[in-house]
Write a protein that holds these residues in place. Structure first.
Motif, PDB file in Angstrom:
ATOM      1  N   SER A  26       0.827  -1.200   0.000  1.00 18.17           N
ATOM      2  CA  SER A  26       0.000   0.000   0.000  1.00 18.17           C
ATOM      3  C   SER A  26       0.868   1.261   0.000  1.00 18.17           C
ATOM      4  O   SER A  26       0.623   2.204  -0.755  1.00 18.17           O
ATOM      5  CB  SER A  26      -0.918  -0.003   1.227  1.00 18.17           C
ATOM      6  OG  SER A  26      -1.648   1.197   1.321  1.00 18.17           O
ATOM      7  N   LEU A  27       1.918   1.248   0.819  1.00 22.58           N
ATOM      8  CA  LEU A  27       2.794   2.418   0.930  1.00 22.58           C
ATOM      9  C   LEU A  27       3.587   2.669  -0.349  1.00 22.58           C
ATOM     10  O   LEU A  27       3.836   3.817  -0.723  1.00 22.58           O
ATOM     11  CB  LEU A  27       3.756   2.236   2.109  1.00 22.58           C
ATOM     12  CG  LEU A  27       3.153   2.264   3.512  1.00 22.58           C
ATOM     13  CD1 LEU A  27       4.192   1.864   4.539  1.00 22.58           C
ATOM     14  CD2 LEU A  27       2.597   3.646   3.828  1.00 22.58           C
ATOM     15  N   ILE A  28       3.982   1.604  -1.034  1.00 26.80           N
ATOM     16  CA  ILE A  28       4.824   1.768  -2.224  1.00 26.80           C
ATOM     17  C   ILE A  28       4.094   2.506  -3.341  1.00 26.80           C
ATOM     18  O   ILE A  28       4.720   3.129  -4.205  1.00 26.80           O
ATOM     19  CB  ILE A  28       5.335   0.390  -2.741  1.00 26.80           C
ATOM     20  CG1 ILE A  28       6.513   0.566  -3.709  1.00 26.80           C
ATOM     21  CG2 ILE A  28       4.220  -0.393  -3.395  1.00 26.80           C
ATOM     22  CD1 ILE A  28       7.733   1.164  -3.072  1.00 26.80           C
ATOM     23  N   LYS A  29       2.760   2.474  -3.311  1.00 26.72           N
ATOM     24  CA  LYS A  29       1.977   3.152  -4.357  1.00 26.72           C
ATOM     25  C   LYS A  29       2.239   4.652  -4.387  1.00 26.72           C
ATOM     26  O   LYS A  29       2.116   5.288  -5.435  1.00 26.72           O
ATOM     27  CB  LYS A  29       0.489   2.893  -4.159  1.00 26.72           C
ATOM     28  CG  LYS A  29       0.074   1.437  -4.369  1.00 26.72           C
ATOM     29  CD  LYS A  29      -1.407   1.241  -4.074  1.00 26.72           C
ATOM     30  CE  LYS A  29      -1.806  -0.221  -4.248  1.00 26.72           C
ATOM     31  NZ  LYS A  29      -3.246  -0.446  -3.927  1.00 26.72           N
ATOM     32  N   THR A  30       2.621   5.214  -3.249  1.00 16.46           N
ATOM     33  CA  THR A  30       2.870   6.661  -3.197  1.00 16.46           C
ATOM     34  C   THR A  30       4.178   7.038  -3.892  1.00 16.46           C
ATOM     35  O   THR A  30       4.432   8.211  -4.125  1.00 16.46           O
ATOM     36  CB  THR A  30       2.909   7.146  -1.734  1.00 16.46           C
ATOM     37  OG1 THR A  30       3.964   6.477  -1.037  1.00 16.46           O
ATOM     38  CG2 THR A  30       1.593   6.861  -1.044  1.00 16.46           C
ATOM     39  N   LEU A  57       9.941   2.581   4.851  1.00 17.74           N
ATOM     40  CA  LEU A  57       9.963   1.670   3.704  1.00 17.74           C
ATOM     41  C   LEU A  57      11.040   2.075   2.718  1.00 17.74           C
ATOM     42  O   LEU A  57      11.792   1.220   2.222  1.00 17.74           O
ATOM     43  CB  LEU A  57       8.601   1.662   3.014  1.00 17.74           C
ATOM     44  CG  LEU A  57       8.517   0.844   1.711  1.00 17.74           C
ATOM     45  CD1 LEU A  57       8.830  -0.626   1.986  1.00 17.74           C
ATOM     46  CD2 LEU A  57       7.143   0.990   1.067  1.00 17.74           C
ATOM     47  N   CYS A  58      11.132   3.364   2.433  1.00 15.19           N
ATOM     48  CA  CYS A  58      12.136   3.864   1.490  1.00 15.19           C
ATOM     49  C   CYS A  58      13.551   3.550   1.993  1.00 15.19           C
ATOM     50  O   CYS A  58      14.428   3.163   1.216  1.00 15.19           O
ATOM     51  CB  CYS A  58      11.955   5.371   1.305  1.00 15.19           C
ATOM     52  SG  CYS A  58      12.865   6.055  -0.100  1.00 15.19           S
ATOM     53  N   THR A  59      13.753   3.696   3.297  1.00 22.32           N
ATOM     54  CA  THR A  59      15.057   3.387   3.895  1.00 22.32           C
ATOM     55  C   THR A  59      15.381   1.910   3.755  1.00 22.32           C
ATOM     56  O   THR A  59      16.521   1.520   3.475  1.00 22.32           O
ATOM     57  CB  THR A  59      15.064   3.792   5.384  1.00 22.32           C
ATOM     58  OG1 THR A  59      14.774   5.189   5.497  1.00 22.32           O
ATOM     59  CG2 THR A  59      16.418   3.507   6.018  1.00 22.32           C
ATOM     60  N   GLN A  60      14.380   1.062   3.929  1.00 25.38           N
ATOM     61  CA  GLN A  60      14.582  -0.385   3.768  1.00 25.38           C
ATOM     62  C   GLN A  60      14.979  -0.724   2.334  1.00 25.38           C
ATOM     63  O   GLN A  60      15.846  -1.574   2.102  1.00 25.38           O
ATOM     64  CB  GLN A  60      13.302  -1.124   4.156  1.00 25.38           C
ATOM     65  CG  GLN A  60      12.950  -1.055   5.629  1.00 25.38           C
ATOM     66  CD  GLN A  60      11.546  -1.542   5.911  1.00 25.38           C
ATOM     67  OE1 GLN A  60      10.958  -2.300   5.143  1.00 25.38           O
ATOM     68  NE2 GLN A  60      10.966  -1.086   7.013  1.00 25.38           N
ATOM     69  N   ILE A  61      14.333  -0.068   1.383  1.00 23.87           N
ATOM     70  CA  ILE A  61      14.640  -0.307  -0.030  1.00 23.87           C
ATOM     71  C   ILE A  61      16.080   0.094  -0.331  1.00 23.87           C
ATOM     72  O   ILE A  61      16.826  -0.643  -0.983  1.00 23.87           O
ATOM     73  CB  ILE A  61      13.654   0.470  -0.934  1.00 23.87           C
ATOM     74  CG1 ILE A  61      12.250  -0.114  -0.815  1.00 23.87           C
ATOM     75  CG2 ILE A  61      14.117   0.444  -2.395  1.00 23.87           C
ATOM     76  CD1 ILE A  61      11.170   0.713  -1.500  1.00 23.87           C
ATOM     77  N   TYR A  62      16.481   1.255   0.156  1.00 19.12           N
ATOM     78  CA  TYR A  62      17.839   1.728  -0.097  1.00 19.12           C
ATOM     79  C   TYR A  62      18.885   0.894   0.635  1.00 19.12           C
ATOM     80  O   TYR A  62      19.984   0.663   0.118  1.00 19.12           O
ATOM     81  CB  TYR A  62      17.971   3.209   0.280  1.00 19.12           C
ATOM     82  CG  TYR A  62      17.767   4.120  -0.906  1.00 19.12           C
ATOM     83  CD1 TYR A  62      18.848   4.567  -1.665  1.00 19.12           C
ATOM     84  CD2 TYR A  62      16.497   4.511  -1.286  1.00 19.12           C
ATOM     85  CE1 TYR A  62      18.659   5.383  -2.768  1.00 19.12           C
ATOM     86  CE2 TYR A  62      16.290   5.331  -2.392  1.00 19.12           C
ATOM     87  CZ  TYR A  62      17.382   5.766  -3.126  1.00 19.12           C
ATOM     88  OH  TYR A  62      17.202   6.563  -4.224  1.00 19.12           O
ATOM     89  N   THR A  63      18.556   0.438   1.829  1.00 16.30           N
ATOM     90  CA  THR A  63      19.486  -0.435   2.559  1.00 16.30           C
ATOM     91  C   THR A  63      19.693  -1.734   1.795  1.00 16.30           C
ATOM     92  O   THR A  63      20.822  -2.236   1.681  1.00 16.30           O
ATOM     93  CB  THR A  63      18.941  -0.733   3.971  1.00 16.30           C
ATOM     94  OG1 THR A  63      18.786   0.494   4.691  1.00 16.30           O
ATOM     95  CG2 THR A  63      19.886  -1.651   4.731  1.00 16.30           C
ATOM     96  N   PHE A  64      18.607  -2.282   1.280  1.00 14.15           N
ATOM     97  CA  PHE A  64      18.668  -3.498   0.458  1.00 14.15           C
ATOM     98  C   PHE A  64      19.554  -3.263  -0.768  1.00 14.15           C
ATOM     99  O   PHE A  64      20.396  -4.096  -1.112  1.00 14.15           O
ATOM    100  CB  PHE A  64      17.256  -3.890   0.026  1.00 14.15           C
ATOM    101  CG  PHE A  64      17.164  -5.139  -0.808  1.00 14.15           C
ATOM    102  CD1 PHE A  64      17.044  -6.389  -0.206  1.00 14.15           C
ATOM    103  CD2 PHE A  64      17.203  -5.068  -2.191  1.00 14.15           C
ATOM    104  CE1 PHE A  64      16.967  -7.543  -0.980  1.00 14.15           C
ATOM    105  CE2 PHE A  64      17.124  -6.209  -2.970  1.00 14.15           C
ATOM    106  CZ  PHE A  64      17.007  -7.459  -2.366  1.00 14.15           C
ATOM    107  N   ALA A  65      19.355  -2.106  -1.420  1.00 12.44           N
ATOM    108  CA  ALA A  65      20.119  -1.782  -2.624  1.00 12.44           C
ATOM    109  C   ALA A  65      21.590  -1.532  -2.304  1.00 12.44           C
ATOM    110  O   ALA A  65      22.489  -1.938  -3.063  1.00 12.44           O
ATOM    111  CB  ALA A  65      19.521  -0.554  -3.304  1.00 12.44           C
ATOM    112  N   LEU A  66      21.840  -0.879  -1.168  1.00 12.03           N
ATOM    113  CA  LEU A  66      23.220  -0.550  -0.782  1.00 12.03           C
ATOM    114  C   LEU A  66      24.028  -1.806  -0.518  1.00 12.03           C
ATOM    115  O   LEU A  66      25.199  -1.912  -0.904  1.00 12.03           O
ATOM    116  CB  LEU A  66      23.188   0.337   0.464  1.00 12.03           C
ATOM    117  CG  LEU A  66      24.469   1.078   0.851  1.00 12.03           C
ATOM    118  CD1 LEU A  66      24.877   2.036  -0.262  1.00 12.03           C
ATOM    119  CD2 LEU A  66      24.273   1.831   2.152  1.00 12.03           C
TER     120      LEU A  66
END
Length: 342
Positions: free
Chosen positions: A94-98, A135-144
């Protein structure tokens, strides 16, 4: 000045575009074939030239350069699918839709300004924006961790606090509590649940989770609590007045103290909307469910209960938390306090 062979090139696309400058590079494939690959899109020629220079200084897998923000989210979700609850997965989806405006932008090309623009334009609550940032931080941590990006820009996002919702807690008055007791005598189970929270300090989730086997009827207490380390599996005693209410619902054939007709656990959102809100209308009061817990703390404080006992009953690590957030002195109690001064 023309770039040397094999260095790559920068060129501008026609028309009105936010990122008109393209950085391209020709790579060699197996069998001697060559392929032109897009490294990224940029707002200015200067940014594009710097990106090309950075690549030539420290080359990376060009296939990685194409991975979009949304693709990283999908990979992260897939990897954590087995450890996340269905509710957590639903919330993240739901959050990623934003973040839809940046879905298809390679995550390597995103800058802090792109992320900050999304949050600055968001009119949702402060709490929701906190969840989005998380959520955005989790995505970037995963990518990093997978070297898809060089910085975690999400950690630098500023959340606009203008939409922060401040919940004003109001304790139940003596008159309102008497109305609940009156309804309890008439067999109103919603009034009973509310009174139990007021007289035990249990959170609604703890009350809904309370099982018959966790109640000691001889010594009049239960074991409950799960939110914090200090509050987990704590001992909650019942005074005689509220125990008479609890006794009505104790049945060896049941699992939970309060449950549906089919023996299932009650769901908080359903109970709050369909039961608690109408109950508040019936007693002509405006309260949140959590006000019950604040009322309990205040009643203890008004009765000059031992601070250590109060802390333990609330399930707090220290009394400061109880005193700062959960006790609300009314004017009568304030008068009692100042009247003690000589």
């Amino acid at each position: 000045m023309r770039n040397p062979n094999g260095y790559g090139s920068v060129y501008k696309l026609s028309g009105k575009r936010r990122r008109p400058f393209i950085v391209a590079k020709t790579i060699s494939l197996k069998g001697g074939q060559q392929k032109r690959v897009i490294l990224g899109y940029y707002e200015t020629r200067k940014e594009a030239n710097l990106a090309l220079a950075d690549y030539n200084k420290n080359p990376f897998d060009l296939n990685v350069a194409k991975i979009t923000f949304y693709e990283v989210f999908e990979k992260m979700l897939l990897q954590n699918d087995k450890v996340l609850s269905p509710a957590t997965v639903k919330l993240k989806k739901s959050l990623i839709k934003t973040f839809e405006p940046i879905y298809n932008i390679p995550i390597r090309d995103l800058k802090l300004v792109n992320l900050q623009d999304l949050f600055d334009a968001d009119e949702t609550s402060y709490a929701t924006n906190r969840q989005k940032k998380s959520l955005c931080t989790q995505i970037y941590t995963f990518a990093l961790k997978r070297e898809l990006v060089e910085k975690n820009y999400a950690e630098l996002i500023d959340i606009n606090k203008r939409n922060e919702k401040v919940v004003k807690r109001m304790i139940f008055s003596n008159e309102e509590i008497e109305k609940l007791w009156d309804l309890s005598k008439r067999g109103n189970s919603d009034a009973d649940m509310t009174l139990i929270m007021i007289y035990t300090g249990m959170r609604i989730g703890e009350l809904l989770d309370l099982k018959i086997v966790d109640i000691n009827t001889e010594e009049k207490y239960c074991r409950a609590g799960s939110k914090t380390a200090a509050g987990k599996d704590r001992l909650i005693p019942f005074n005689s007045k509220i125990f008479t209410v609890i006794e009505k619902y104790i049945d060896s054939n049941k699992v939970y103290l309060f449950q549906t007709l089919r023996g299932k656990k009650l769901q908080y959102n359903n109970w709050r909307t369909l039961n608690f809100s109408p109950l508040m209308e019936k007693i002509m009061a405006k309260h949140t469910v959590h006000d019950c817990r604040h009322t309990f703390a205040t009643l203890l404080n008004n009765a000059d209960a031992n601070q250590t006992a109060t802390k333990d009953l609330m399930g707090h690590a220290n009394f400061t938390t109880t005193e700062k957030f959960y006790t609300h002195k009314d004017i009568k109690e304030l008068h009692k306090a100042v009247d003690k001064l000589i």
